[in-house]
Design a protein around this motif. Structure first.
Motif, mmCIF file in Angstrom:
data_model
loop_
_atom_site.group_PDB
_atom_site.id
_atom_site.type_symbol
_atom_site.label_atom_id
_atom_site.label_comp_id
_atom_site.label_asym_id
_atom_site.label_seq_id
_atom_site.Cartn_x
_atom_site.Cartn_y
_atom_site.Cartn_z
ATOM 1 N N TYR A 3 -8.424 77.394 100.720
ATOM 2 C CA TYR A 3 -7.211 76.851 101.325
ATOM 3 C C TYR A 3 -5.966 77.480 100.715
ATOM 4 O O TYR A 3 -5.000 77.787 101.433
ATOM 5 N N ALA A 4 -5.973 77.670 99.395
ATOM 6 C CA ALA A 4 -4.820 78.289 98.736
ATOM 7 C C ALA A 4 -4.593 79.701 99.272
ATOM 8 O O ALA A 4 -3.444 80.116 99.510
ATOM 9 N N ASP A 5 -5.680 80.454 99.454
ATOM 10 C CA ASP A 5 -5.535 81.811 99.990
ATOM 11 C C ASP A 5 -4.983 81.787 101.414
ATOM 12 O O ASP A 5 -4.094 82.574 101.767
ATOM 13 N N GLU A 6 -5.505 80.883 102.222
ATOM 14 C CA GLU A 6 -5.067 80.834 103.616
ATOM 15 C C GLU A 6 -3.613 80.385 103.738
ATOM 16 O O GLU A 6 -2.840 80.967 104.508
ATOM 17 N N VAL A 7 -3.239 79.368 102.991
ATOM 18 C CA VAL A 7 -1.856 78.905 103.092
ATOM 19 C C VAL A 7 -0.905 79.933 102.481
ATOM 20 O O VAL A 7 0.255 80.047 102.900
ATOM 21 N N ARG A 59 3.360 85.163 106.328
ATOM 22 C CA ARG A 59 3.675 85.393 107.742
ATOM 23 C C ARG A 59 4.935 84.634 108.152
ATOM 24 O O ARG A 59 5.768 85.166 108.902
ATOM 25 N N ALA A 60 5.069 83.413 107.659
ATOM 26 C CA ALA A 60 6.261 82.641 107.991
ATOM 27 C C ALA A 60 7.513 83.306 107.426
ATOM 28 O O ALA A 60 8.570 83.325 108.082
ATOM 29 N N GLU A 61 7.411 83.847 106.214
ATOM 30 C CA GLU A 61 8.553 84.550 105.637
ATOM 31 C C GLU A 61 8.893 85.804 106.441
ATOM 32 O O GLU A 61 10.076 86.114 106.645
ATOM 33 N N ALA A 62 7.871 86.520 106.899
ATOM 34 C CA ALA A 62 8.121 87.698 107.728
ATOM 35 C C ALA A 62 8.796 87.306 109.035
ATOM 36 O O ALA A 62 9.743 87.962 109.493
ATOM 37 N N THR A 63 8.329 86.213 109.639
ATOM 38 C CA THR A 63 8.949 85.728 110.874
ATOM 39 C C THR A 63 10.392 85.314 110.623
ATOM 40 O O THR A 63 11.284 85.597 111.440
ATOM 41 N N ALA A 64 10.629 84.638 109.504
ATOM 42 C CA ALA A 64 11.992 84.212 109.178
ATOM 43 C C ALA A 64 12.913 85.414 108.995
ATOM 44 O O ALA A 64 14.069 85.397 109.454
ATOM 45 N N ALA A 105 12.857 78.940 111.643
ATOM 46 C CA ALA A 105 11.886 79.784 110.947
ATOM 47 C C ALA A 105 12.083 79.717 109.433
ATOM 48 O O ALA A 105 11.116 79.712 108.669
ATOM 49 N N ALA A 106 13.333 79.657 108.991
ATOM 50 C CA ALA A 106 13.604 79.571 107.553
ATOM 51 C C ALA A 106 13.085 78.251 106.985
ATOM 52 O O ALA A 106 12.518 78.216 105.885
ATOM 53 N N SER A 164 8.970 75.395 103.747
ATOM 54 C CA SER A 164 7.927 74.374 103.628
ATOM 55 C C SER A 164 6.581 75.000 103.258
ATOM 56 O O SER A 164 5.862 74.491 102.387
ATOM 57 N N LEU A 165 6.247 76.116 103.894
ATOM 58 C CA LEU A 165 4.971 76.766 103.603
ATOM 59 C C LEU A 165 4.959 77.370 102.202
ATOM 60 O O LEU A 165 3.919 77.389 101.539
ATOM 61 N N ARG A 166 6.099 77.885 101.745
ATOM 62 C CA ARG A 166 6.155 78.404 100.373
ATOM 63 C C ARG A 166 5.863 77.303 99.363
ATOM 64 O O ARG A 166 5.127 77.500 98.398
ATOM 65 N N ALA A 167 6.453 76.121 99.579
ATOM 66 C CA ALA A 167 6.210 74.994 98.673
ATOM 67 C C ALA A 167 4.742 74.582 98.709
ATOM 68 O O ALA A 167 4.119 74.334 97.668
ATOM 69 N N GLU A 168 4.164 74.513 99.892
ATOM 70 C CA GLU A 168 2.759 74.141 99.999
ATOM 71 C C GLU A 168 1.861 75.210 99.378
ATOM 72 O O GLU A 168 0.848 74.880 98.740
ATOM 73 N N ALA A 169 2.235 76.472 99.538
ATOM 74 C CA ALA A 169 1.432 77.552 98.950
ATOM 75 C C ALA A 169 1.463 77.488 97.417
ATOM 76 O O ALA A 169 0.437 77.699 96.762
ATOM 77 N N ARG A 170 2.633 77.190 96.850
ATOM 78 C CA ARG A 170 2.713 77.062 95.387
ATOM 79 C C ARG A 170 1.857 75.903 94.891
ATOM 80 O O ARG A 170 1.125 76.034 93.904
ATOM 81 N N ALA A 171 1.939 74.757 95.569
ATOM 82 C CA ALA A 171 1.137 73.604 95.157
ATOM 83 C C ALA A 171 -0.359 73.893 95.307
ATOM 84 O O ALA A 171 -1.164 73.544 94.435
#
Length: 260
Positions: A70-74, A80-85, A211-212, A217-224
């Motif tokens: 899950y950590a790898d996928e998120v 991808r979200a950062e690239a989209t942003a 997008a930002a 939100s995804l960056r925070a979830e990825a760190r956790a």
């Protein structure tokens, strides 16, 4: 008397032997009851304990592998979200630049139209009322509107109206009057273009903000998720971790090929 004493001395040893045998049998029976009597419940054997411990370990490993996966996928999703942003932010900057240019063009056209309208109020120069003069005025009008349309200053509808001499386009007017009409038409066209680009800029800004927020939100979830995975990563087999790393590398390469 002698007979009685004789029977007594002969019977006593026999009775003693019999009582000794019965006593021995009683002792053996009591000992057997102690040995064969109720036993305490059997405790799990070593193999059962090992199987239970192995099952618990497998559950921990499976849970750890799921956390790592899950950590790898998120993490990939966050990239991808950062690239989209970033792409949407760049699109917003481009839309903002277009809106500023459109506004500047409209301001310039509005100023020119105001000047030409003021000049048209002055008496027009006297020119000979000849067919050649009207032909020259018509040619001037046609060239002026076609040049303006070629530079995206007039719409095709305005061009068609001018060439068809309708909706206020009169080739018999003096060129000064025709210039004033042309400048007002250009101002109106650029006003429409400015409003269109302003709406596009607002839409691009809202998209970039959305997008930002998603990327944050995804960056925070990825760190956790990474913190949770790092705490149990040692439980996962090295080949499993290596496989996950390879999958993550392939996903990152795919994102890079998409223009990250």
């Amino acid at each position: 008397m002698n007979t009685v004493m004789q029977l007594f001395f002969v019977g006593v040893p026999r009775a003693a032997v019999i009582w000794s045998i019965l006593l021995g049998l009683s002792i053996l029976a009591i000992a057997g009851l102690h040995l064969v009597g109720p036993r305490a419940p059997k405790r799990p054997g070593v193999r059962a304990k090992l199987r239970a411990a192995r099952a618990r370990q497998q559950e921990r490993v499976a849970s750890a592998a799921e956390l790592v996966r899950y950590a790898d996928e998120v993490g990939i999703a966050a990239q991808r979200a950062e690239a989209t942003a970033r792409r949407r932010h760049d699109a917003w900057l481009a839309a903002q630049e277009s809106a500023e240019k459109a506004w500047s063009a409209f301001e310039s056209a509005d100023l020119t139209a105001s000047r030409m309208s003021a000049a048209a109020l002055l008496p027009t120069p006297t020119t000979p009322q000849t067919p050649q003069e009207y032909a020259d005025r018509e040619r001037w009008l046609h060239r002026a509107v076609m040049a303006a349309c070629a530079h995206n200053l007039l719409s095709l509808m305005d061009l068609n109206d001018a060439l068809a001499h309708r909706n206020g386009w009169d080739p018999r007017r003096h060129p000064v009057e025709q210039e004033a009409i042309l400048r007002r038409a250009i101002r109106d066209t650029l006003r429409t273009a400015e409003r269109t680009t302003a709406r596009a800029e607002r839409t691009a800004w809202e998209s970039a903000e959305s997008a930002a927020a998603a990327a944050h939100s995804l960056r925070a979830e990825a760190r956790a998720a990474k913190e949770r995975a790092d705490a149990v990563r040692h439980l996962v087999r090295p080949e499993t971790v290596a496989g996950a790393a390879r999958r993550q590398h392939r996903l990152r390469a795919a994102v890079a090929r998409q223009g990250v």
